[in-house]
Design an enzyme around this catalytic site. Structure first.
Site, PDB file in Angstrom:
ATOM      1  N   GLY A  12       0.833  -1.203   0.000  1.00 11.34           N
ATOM      2  CA  GLY A  12       0.000   0.000   0.000  1.00 11.34           C
ATOM      3  C   GLY A  12       0.866   1.251   0.000  1.00 11.34           C
ATOM      4  O   GLY A  12       1.940   1.281  -0.613  1.00 11.34           O
ATOM      5  N   ASN A  13       0.387   2.268   0.711  1.00 10.28           N
ATOM      6  CA  ASN A  13       1.112   3.548   0.738  1.00 10.28           C
ATOM      7  C   ASN A  13       2.509   3.410   1.327  1.00 10.28           C
ATOM      8  O   ASN A  13       3.488   3.911   0.758  1.00 10.28           O
ATOM      9  CB  ASN A  13       0.321   4.581   1.549  1.00 10.28           C
ATOM     10  CG  ASN A  13      -0.820   5.173   0.749  1.00 10.28           C
ATOM     11  OD1 ASN A  13      -0.805   5.160  -0.474  1.00 10.28           O
ATOM     12  ND2 ASN A  13      -1.813   5.673   1.449  1.00 10.28           N
ATOM     13  N   ILE A  14       2.594   2.758   2.492  1.00 17.77           N
ATOM     14  CA  ILE A  14       3.928   2.635   3.108  1.00 17.77           C
ATOM     15  C   ILE A  14       4.773   1.644   2.311  1.00 17.77           C
ATOM     16  O   ILE A  14       5.955   1.889   2.051  1.00 17.77           O
ATOM     17  CB  ILE A  14       3.838   2.205   4.593  1.00 17.77           C
ATOM     18  CG1 ILE A  14       3.002   3.205   5.401  1.00 17.77           C
ATOM     19  CG2 ILE A  14       5.248   2.099   5.193  1.00 17.77           C
ATOM     20  CD1 ILE A  14       2.825   2.831   6.865  1.00 17.77           C
ATOM     21  N   GLY A  15       4.155   0.535   1.903  1.00 22.86           N
ATOM     22  CA  GLY A  15       4.915  -0.488   1.162  1.00 22.86           C
ATOM     23  C   GLY A  15       5.555   0.079  -0.102  1.00 22.86           C
ATOM     24  O   GLY A  15       6.730  -0.174  -0.388  1.00 22.86           O
ATOM     25  N   ASP A  34       1.396  -8.560  -1.748  1.00 24.59           N
ATOM     26  CA  ASP A  34       0.104  -8.052  -1.274  1.00 24.59           C
ATOM     27  C   ASP A  34      -0.953  -9.092  -1.607  1.00 24.59           C
ATOM     28  O   ASP A  34      -0.768  -9.925  -2.506  1.00 24.59           O
ATOM     29  CB  ASP A  34      -0.244  -6.708  -1.941  1.00 24.59           C
ATOM     30  CG  ASP A  34      -1.220  -5.865  -1.109  1.00 24.59           C
ATOM     31  OD1 ASP A  34      -0.783  -4.869  -0.499  1.00 24.59           O
ATOM     32  OD2 ASP A  34      -2.418  -6.224  -1.068  1.00 24.59           O
ATOM     33  N   ILE A 119       5.289  -2.656  10.984  1.00 19.36           N
ATOM     34  CA  ILE A 119       4.794  -1.270  11.042  1.00 19.36           C
ATOM     35  C   ILE A 119       3.279  -1.250  11.284  1.00 19.36           C
ATOM     36  O   ILE A 119       2.716  -0.256  11.724  1.00 19.36           O
ATOM     37  CB  ILE A 119       5.126  -0.512   9.726  1.00 19.36           C
ATOM     38  CG1 ILE A 119       6.623  -0.566   9.418  1.00 19.36           C
ATOM     39  CG2 ILE A 119       4.669   0.941   9.806  1.00 19.36           C
ATOM     40  CD1 ILE A 119       7.041   0.229   8.170  1.00 19.36           C
ATOM     41  N   HIS A 176       3.257   2.912  20.972  1.00 21.58           N
ATOM     42  CA  HIS A 176       3.015   3.815  19.847  1.00 21.58           C
ATOM     43  C   HIS A 176       1.546   4.204  19.867  1.00 21.58           C
ATOM     44  O   HIS A 176       0.765   3.810  19.032  1.00 21.58           O
ATOM     45  CB  HIS A 176       3.354   3.075  18.546  1.00 21.58           C
ATOM     46  CG  HIS A 176       3.239   3.922  17.310  1.00 21.58           C
ATOM     47  ND1 HIS A 176       3.816   5.156  17.183  1.00 21.58           N
ATOM     48  CD2 HIS A 176       2.631   3.674  16.129  1.00 21.58           C
ATOM     49  CE1 HIS A 176       3.561   5.628  15.974  1.00 21.58           C
ATOM     50  NE2 HIS A 176       2.830   4.749  15.319  1.00 21.58           N
TER      51      HIS A 176
HETATM   52  N1  APR Z   1      -1.554  -9.729   3.432  1.00 19.71           N
HETATM   53  C1  APR Z   1      -0.837  -8.830   2.719  1.00 19.71           C
HETATM   54  N2  APR Z   1      -1.256  -7.589   2.479  1.00 19.71           N
HETATM   55  C2  APR Z   1      -2.447  -7.231   2.973  1.00 19.71           C
HETATM   56  C3  APR Z   1      -3.250  -8.101   3.726  1.00 19.71           C
HETATM   57  C4  APR Z   1      -2.755  -9.410   3.953  1.00 19.71           C
HETATM   58  N3  APR Z   1      -3.455 -10.307   4.635  1.00 19.71           N
HETATM   59  N4  APR Z   1      -4.370  -7.438   4.086  1.00 19.71           N
HETATM   60  C5  APR Z   1      -4.274  -6.200   3.577  1.00 19.71           C
HETATM   61  N5  APR Z   1      -3.114  -6.071   2.904  1.00 19.71           N
HETATM   62  C6  APR Z   1      -2.583  -4.928   2.173  1.00 19.71           C
HETATM   63  C7  APR Z   1      -3.651  -4.081   1.503  1.00 19.71           C
HETATM   64  O1  APR Z   1      -4.104  -4.690   0.314  1.00 19.71           O
HETATM   65  C8  APR Z   1      -2.891  -2.777   1.260  1.00 19.71           C
HETATM   66  O2  APR Z   1      -2.267  -2.765  -0.007  1.00 19.71           O
HETATM   67  O3  APR Z   1      -1.930  -4.026   3.052  1.00 19.71           O
HETATM   68  C9  APR Z   1      -1.822  -2.785   2.354  1.00 19.71           C
HETATM   69  C10 APR Z   1      -1.966  -1.663   3.345  1.00 19.71           C
HETATM   70  O4  APR Z   1      -1.737  -0.471   2.659  1.00 19.71           O
HETATM   71  P1  APR Z   1      -2.505   0.899   2.983  1.00 19.71           P
HETATM   72  O5  APR Z   1      -3.943   0.628   3.186  1.00 19.71           O
HETATM   73  O6  APR Z   1      -2.074   1.884   1.961  1.00 19.71           O
HETATM   74  O7  APR Z   1      -1.918   1.286   4.435  1.00 19.71           O
HETATM   75  P2  APR Z   1      -0.528   1.962   4.795  1.00 19.71           P
HETATM   76  O8  APR Z   1      -0.696   3.427   4.865  1.00 19.71           O
HETATM   77  O9  APR Z   1       0.545   1.395   3.943  1.00 19.71           O
HETATM   78  O10 APR Z   1      -0.377   1.459   6.303  1.00 19.71           O
HETATM   79  C11 APR Z   1      -0.232   0.093   6.605  1.00 19.71           C
HETATM   80  O11 APR Z   1       0.892   0.545   8.671  1.00 19.71           O
HETATM   81  O12 APR Z   1       1.167   2.538   9.848  1.00 19.71           O
HETATM   82  C12 APR Z   1       0.440   1.362   9.729  1.00 19.71           C
HETATM   83  O13 APR Z   1      -1.715   2.024  10.576  1.00 19.71           O
HETATM   84  C13 APR Z   1      -0.997   1.652   9.422  1.00 19.71           C
HETATM   85  O14 APR Z   1      -1.752  -0.559   9.886  1.00 19.71           O
HETATM   86  C14 APR Z   1      -1.446   0.351   8.848  1.00 19.71           C
HETATM   87  C15 APR Z   1      -0.213  -0.128   8.085  1.00 19.71           C
END
Ligand code: APR
Length: 320
Positions: A12-15, A34, A119, A176
């Site tokens: 996602g965003n962080i990844g 993902d 994270i 946190h």
């Molecule tokens: N396995 C792998 N990926 C998954 C799964 C899973 N079972 N479930 C959800 N995802 C993926 C989603 O498809 C999405 O691409 O995790 C990703 C999360 O990305 P975002 O929604 O953009 O969230 P992001 O801002 O990256 O934050 C991720 O980090 O800081 C923390 O609170 C935040 O818990 C959140 C995490």
């Protein structure tokens, strides 16, 4: 020497930001995993096309198959859901606990020797659950929170004092969450204690208190502005600094969520404390002396983490 392999679970965003930074810094080959089909593949293709411009040769691939993270040296986990306005990190617990189970099993089966940085929020509970589900040694599973919280604290202090962020060394302990403990007594401006610098600059204790409070709610402030998700640039940067400390055996002292066994009056919990990060993972928890007030605040934070672990145990009996 073969390149290192960096697996990013959650694209996602962080990844995506992690992948970009890891490629720019040449940390190794990158695999984005993902559950959503197409997203990790699409981001990997986009990021690969930065290579000719930036001059990096890293292989960046996207996958929906855990087998592709096999042999990873570092795994950074952001899988799960992020906060929306009005949600606390703790509201994510139920959904993200299930995600940690799948991720922990995927890591155990494919890269049990990796250094794992979690994270996903609520961080202190999720990193603990990830360790439990993966069965990896505790020194190889750490949570990213303190580096980010300290960076937020340092940013606000630098703004207030009108000095370079490079000269600010800010310290945050504990969970946190809203109970995190920004520690002013260990925060300095190029070695000058913050309290002394505040006197020099005519900044009141109340104003410092406001900065501490802004640090505690620093994530929420960004969620409220973004409306569709939570912070991702600084969380990614913070996790990459931890990965570098491990990969290059830097022995950096970084505030991380690690399993604390005995120090700080904590036993068997993941809490944010200063820890030496090197080739051995979380090599040594550094126990600093705290004022009575800081100790009391850390106690409140530790109790909040304990409550989250109890909630996890109630949701998944294998954790009890
Ligand atoms: N396995 C792998 N990926 C998954 C799964 C899973 N079972 N479930 C959800 N995802 C993926 C989603 O498809 C999405 O691409 O995790 C990703 C999360 O990305 P975002 O929604 O953009 O969230 P992001 O801002 O990256 O934050 C991720 O980090 O800081 C923390 O609170 C935040 O818990 C959140 C995490």
């Amino acid at each position: 020497m073969a390149r290192k392999k960096i697996a990013l679970v959650g694209a996602g965003n962080i990844g995506g930001t992690l992948a970009h930074l890891a490629a720019l810094k040449g940390l190794g080959d990158i695999v984005l995993f993902d559950v959503v089909e197409g997203v990790p593949q699409g981001k990997a293709l986009d990021l690969s096309q930065c290579g000719p411009v930036e001059g990096f040769d890293a292989s960046i691939t996207g996958t929906n198959d855990y087998a592709d993270i096999a042999g990873a040296d570092v795994v950074i986990v952001t899988a799960g859901v992020a906060r929306k306005p009005g949600m606390s990190r703790d509201d994510l617990l139920g959904i993200n606990l299930k995600v940690m189970k799948a991720v922990g099993e995927g890591i155990a089966a494919n890269c049990p020797d990796a250094f794992v940085i979690c994270i996903t929020n609520p961080l202190d509970a999720m990193v603990w659950a990830l360790r439990e589900f993966s069965g990896l040694p505790a020194n190889k599973v750490v949570g990213m929170a303190g580096v980010l919280d300290s960076a937020r604290f340092a940013t606000f202090l630098a703004w207030e004092f009108g000095v370079s962020v490079k000269d600010v060394n800010a310290f945050v302990l504990g969970g946190h969450g809203d109970t995190m403990v920004p520690v002013l007594s260990y925060s300095t401006i190029n070695g000058i204690p913050v309290a002394d610098m505040a006197k020099i600059k005519g900044i009141s204790e109340d104003r410092l208190g406001e900065i501490v409070q802004r640090t505690r709610s620093g994530g929420g402030e960004i969620v409220a502005l973004l409306k569709t998700g939570s912070a991702f640039y600084a969380p990614a940067t913070s996790a990459i600094s931890m990965a570098e400390a491990y990969l290059y055996d830097q022995k950096r002292i970084l505030p991380c969520a690690v399993q604390v066994d005995g120090k700080y009056g904590v036993d068997g919990l993941y809490v944010g404390v200063p820890v030496v990060i090197g080739a051995g993972g979380a090599e040594e928890v550094i126990e600093i002396s705290l004022t009575d007030e800081e100790k009391a605040n850390l106690g409140v934070s530790v109790d909040a983490v304990k409550e989250l672990l109890d909630a996890c145990k109630a949701l998944d009996s294998s954790l009890a």
